[in-house]
Write an enzyme that holds these catalytic residues in place. Structure first.
Site, PDB file in Angstrom:
ATOM      1  CB  CYS A  77      31.913  66.725   9.539  1.00  0.00           C
ATOM      2  SG  CYS A  77      31.646  68.030   8.495  1.00  0.00           S
ATOM      3  CG  ASP A  78      25.173  67.541   7.156  1.00  0.00           C
ATOM      4  OD1 ASP A  78      24.562  66.946   6.379  1.00  0.00           O
ATOM      5  OD2 ASP A  78      24.737  69.122   6.871  1.00  0.00           O
TER       6      ASP A  78
END
Length: 199
Positions: A77-78
């Site tokens: 995830c970012d």
């Protein structure tokens, strides 16, 4: 039950780890093996939008761990901030945090959290979630007092606030998902986990 499905979180984020631990998901955490800063720099030079940057970084983080792990879901995830169409970097110290909060004061910004899942080196799911956040109008003294009372953990937060901790002291409102502000599109991920079949 689907919540027992074992997966790998390709992230070093304590905040994401806390989200998943609180609902007792079955995972272990592995630091991504890619050069996040180099990828980000390249994408910025290519004038990619903040949304696209979050997507590309999520994919790269996930792939970097997925190459090393077989027969398990890998999720990366970012989270980025889009402020008036521009990408906002994390603050490196409290002086930079002060400048950032001053810039965001009294205004809305957009948080994009992108997540991707790989299984045996194949992309099986991706999702980007958007949440709007408005910071209260703060004077210089209020910003200094806020930073004095917070610890250095806020530097790990893109907006220099942790909504689960000190963030409510400076946030006026959010429009969207609380977990997305923390850095993970939880509900879409749970839906994917429930539906995903390894065979």
């Amino acid at each position: 039950m689907f919540t027992n499905t074992k997966f790998v979180l390709a992230s070093k984020s304590q905040s994401r780890k806390n989200i998943l631990n609180k609902i007792k998901l079955n995972f272990n955490q592995v630091t991504p093996k890619c050069n996040e800063e180099a990828i980000k720099k390249k994408l910025l030079l290519q004038r990619k939008t903040p949304r696209k940057i979050s997507q590309e970084l999520a994919l790269n983080k996930t792939k970097s761990v997925g190459r090393l792990v077989k027969n398990k879901i890998i999720v990366g995830c970012d989270t980025v901030i889009d402020f008036e169409g521009a990408f906002i970097n994390k603050a490196k110290n409290k002086n930079e945090a002060y400048k950032k909060i001053k810039k965001l004061s009294g205004k809305e910004h957009v948080i994009f959290s992108s997540a991707a899942a790989f299984y045996n080196n194949k992309l099986v799911w991706k999702h980007t979630q958007k949440t709007k956040v408005k910071i209260r109008k703060l004077n210089n003294k209020e910003i200094r007092e806020y930073l004095k009372k917070t610890n250095k953990n806020i530097l790990g937060s893109v907006g220099c606030y942790q909504i689960e901790n000190d963030g409510p002291k400076i946030i006026e409102k959010i429009d969207g998902d609380f977990f997305n502000v923390m850095g993970f599109p939880l509900f879409p991920f749970l839906f994917f986990l429930k539906k995903f079949k390894t065979n």
